[in-house]
Design a protein around this motif. Structure first.
Motif, PDB file in Angstrom:
ATOM      1  N   ALA A  72       0.835  -1.200   0.000  1.00  0.00           N
ATOM      2  CA  ALA A  72       0.000   0.000   0.000  1.00  0.00           C
ATOM      3  C   ALA A  72       0.873   1.253   0.000  1.00  0.00           C
ATOM      4  O   ALA A  72       0.586   2.224  -0.714  1.00  0.00           O
ATOM      5  CB  ALA A  72      -0.935  -0.002   1.206  1.00  0.00           C
ATOM      6  N   SER A  73       1.950   1.236   0.779  1.00  0.00           N
ATOM      7  CA  SER A  73       2.839   2.392   0.844  1.00  0.00           C
ATOM      8  C   SER A  73       3.454   2.715  -0.514  1.00  0.00           C
ATOM      9  O   SER A  73       3.610   3.884  -0.868  1.00  0.00           O
ATOM     10  CB  SER A  73       3.956   2.147   1.857  1.00  0.00           C
ATOM     11  OG  SER A  73       3.447   2.029   3.146  1.00  0.00           O
ATOM     12  N   ALA A  74       3.804   1.682  -1.251  1.00  0.00           N
ATOM     13  CA  ALA A  74       4.422   1.894  -2.555  1.00  0.00           C
ATOM     14  C   ALA A  74       3.437   2.497  -3.561  1.00  0.00           C
ATOM     15  O   ALA A  74       3.850   3.155  -4.525  1.00  0.00           O
ATOM     16  CB  ALA A  74       4.981   0.576  -3.085  1.00  0.00           C
ATOM     17  N   ALA A  95       9.427   9.737   3.376  1.00  0.00           N
ATOM     18  CA  ALA A  95       8.701   8.565   2.882  1.00  0.00           C
ATOM     19  C   ALA A  95       9.626   7.344   2.818  1.00  0.00           C
ATOM     20  O   ALA A  95       9.236   6.237   3.224  1.00  0.00           O
ATOM     21  CB  ALA A  95       8.101   8.850   1.509  1.00  0.00           C
ATOM     22  N   VAL A  96      10.839   7.537   2.341  1.00  0.00           N
ATOM     23  CA  VAL A  96      11.781   6.423   2.222  1.00  0.00           C
ATOM     24  C   VAL A  96      12.211   5.937   3.605  1.00  0.00           C
ATOM     25  O   VAL A  96      12.321   4.729   3.837  1.00  0.00           O
ATOM     26  CB  VAL A  96      12.995   6.811   1.348  1.00  0.00           C
ATOM     27  CG1 VAL A  96      14.093   5.771   1.408  1.00  0.00           C
ATOM     28  CG2 VAL A  96      12.546   7.025  -0.097  1.00  0.00           C
ATOM     29  N   TYR A  97      12.454   6.855   4.542  1.00  0.00           N
ATOM     30  CA  TYR A  97      12.802   6.450   5.905  1.00  0.00           C
ATOM     31  C   TYR A  97      11.672   5.654   6.547  1.00  0.00           C
ATOM     32  O   TYR A  97      11.915   4.643   7.215  1.00  0.00           O
ATOM     33  CB  TYR A  97      13.128   7.666   6.784  1.00  0.00           C
ATOM     34  CG  TYR A  97      14.605   7.976   6.823  1.00  0.00           C
ATOM     35  CD1 TYR A  97      15.443   7.310   7.699  1.00  0.00           C
ATOM     36  CD2 TYR A  97      15.145   8.929   5.986  1.00  0.00           C
ATOM     37  CE1 TYR A  97      16.795   7.591   7.743  1.00  0.00           C
ATOM     38  CE2 TYR A  97      16.494   9.224   6.017  1.00  0.00           C
ATOM     39  CZ  TYR A  97      17.320   8.548   6.892  1.00  0.00           C
ATOM     40  OH  TYR A  97      18.646   8.823   6.926  1.00  0.00           O
ATOM     41  N   ILE A 116       9.583   0.357   8.320  1.00  0.00           N
ATOM     42  CA  ILE A 116       8.571  -0.701   8.276  1.00  0.00           C
ATOM     43  C   ILE A 116       9.167  -1.978   7.695  1.00  0.00           C
ATOM     44  O   ILE A 116       8.924  -3.084   8.197  1.00  0.00           O
ATOM     45  CB  ILE A 116       7.330  -0.238   7.485  1.00  0.00           C
ATOM     46  CG1 ILE A 116       6.641   0.918   8.218  1.00  0.00           C
ATOM     47  CG2 ILE A 116       6.356  -1.402   7.270  1.00  0.00           C
ATOM     48  CD1 ILE A 116       5.557   1.612   7.410  1.00  0.00           C
ATOM     49  N   LEU A 117       9.981  -1.850   6.656  1.00  0.00           N
ATOM     50  CA  LEU A 117      10.634  -3.011   6.046  1.00  0.00           C
ATOM     51  C   LEU A 117      11.562  -3.706   7.041  1.00  0.00           C
ATOM     52  O   LEU A 117      11.476  -4.925   7.230  1.00  0.00           O
ATOM     53  CB  LEU A 117      11.418  -2.589   4.801  1.00  0.00           C
ATOM     54  CG  LEU A 117      12.269  -3.674   4.128  1.00  0.00           C
ATOM     55  CD1 LEU A 117      11.385  -4.801   3.601  1.00  0.00           C
ATOM     56  CD2 LEU A 117      13.106  -3.069   3.014  1.00  0.00           C
TER      57      LEU A 117
END
Length: 133
Positions: free
Chosen positions: A20-22, A49-51, A56-57
């Protein structure tokens, strides 16, 4: 269901959130919406956004791959799970700050939004339990 199993499922759930984030930059048309901002503001937005994605990853992989460690009750495990409960708890508190109605234009978007929020609750409760039990 054991706490270890719940933590593993929470990690898998976090990895699912990344799908969903992507999609967010495309669904919200960031290229157009942020186009009028100064370059530094756009760069900061993408950096945040990347952080967030990376956080989360990383914790999703840790929880899915090492659930026994996180459910072990050691001080480090409790601290990490406490952080994760805080992370998802803050995300839950932010629900009221987002005006998403204009973007939920199809039933499947609304259903996805509801399921995503239910997952946030489950993550908060799972990591909270692992931090306190």
């Amino acid at each position: 269901m054991t706490l270890e199993t719940c933590v593993r499922l929470a990690g898998i759930g976090q990895l699912g959130i990344l799908i969903a984030s992507a999609l967010v930059p495309f669904r919200l048309e960031w290229k157009t919406a942020l186009g009028g901002l100064p370059a530094l503001h756009r760069q900061m937005y993408w950096t945040y956004a990347v952080y967030t994605f990376g956080t989360i990853l990383a914790f999703g992989l840790i929880a899915a791959g090492l659930p026994g460690e996180l459910a072990s009750g050691t001080p480090l495990a409790r601290a990490v799970c406490g952080y994760l409960a805080l992370f998802w708890g803050v995300r839950l508190c932010l629900l009221g700050a987002f005006d998403v109605k204009e973007h939920l234009t199809a039933w499947w978007l609304t259903a996805g939004y509801v399921l995503l929020n239910a997952l946030f609750v489950a993550l908060f409760l799972t990591y909270g339990a692992a931090a306190t039990l």
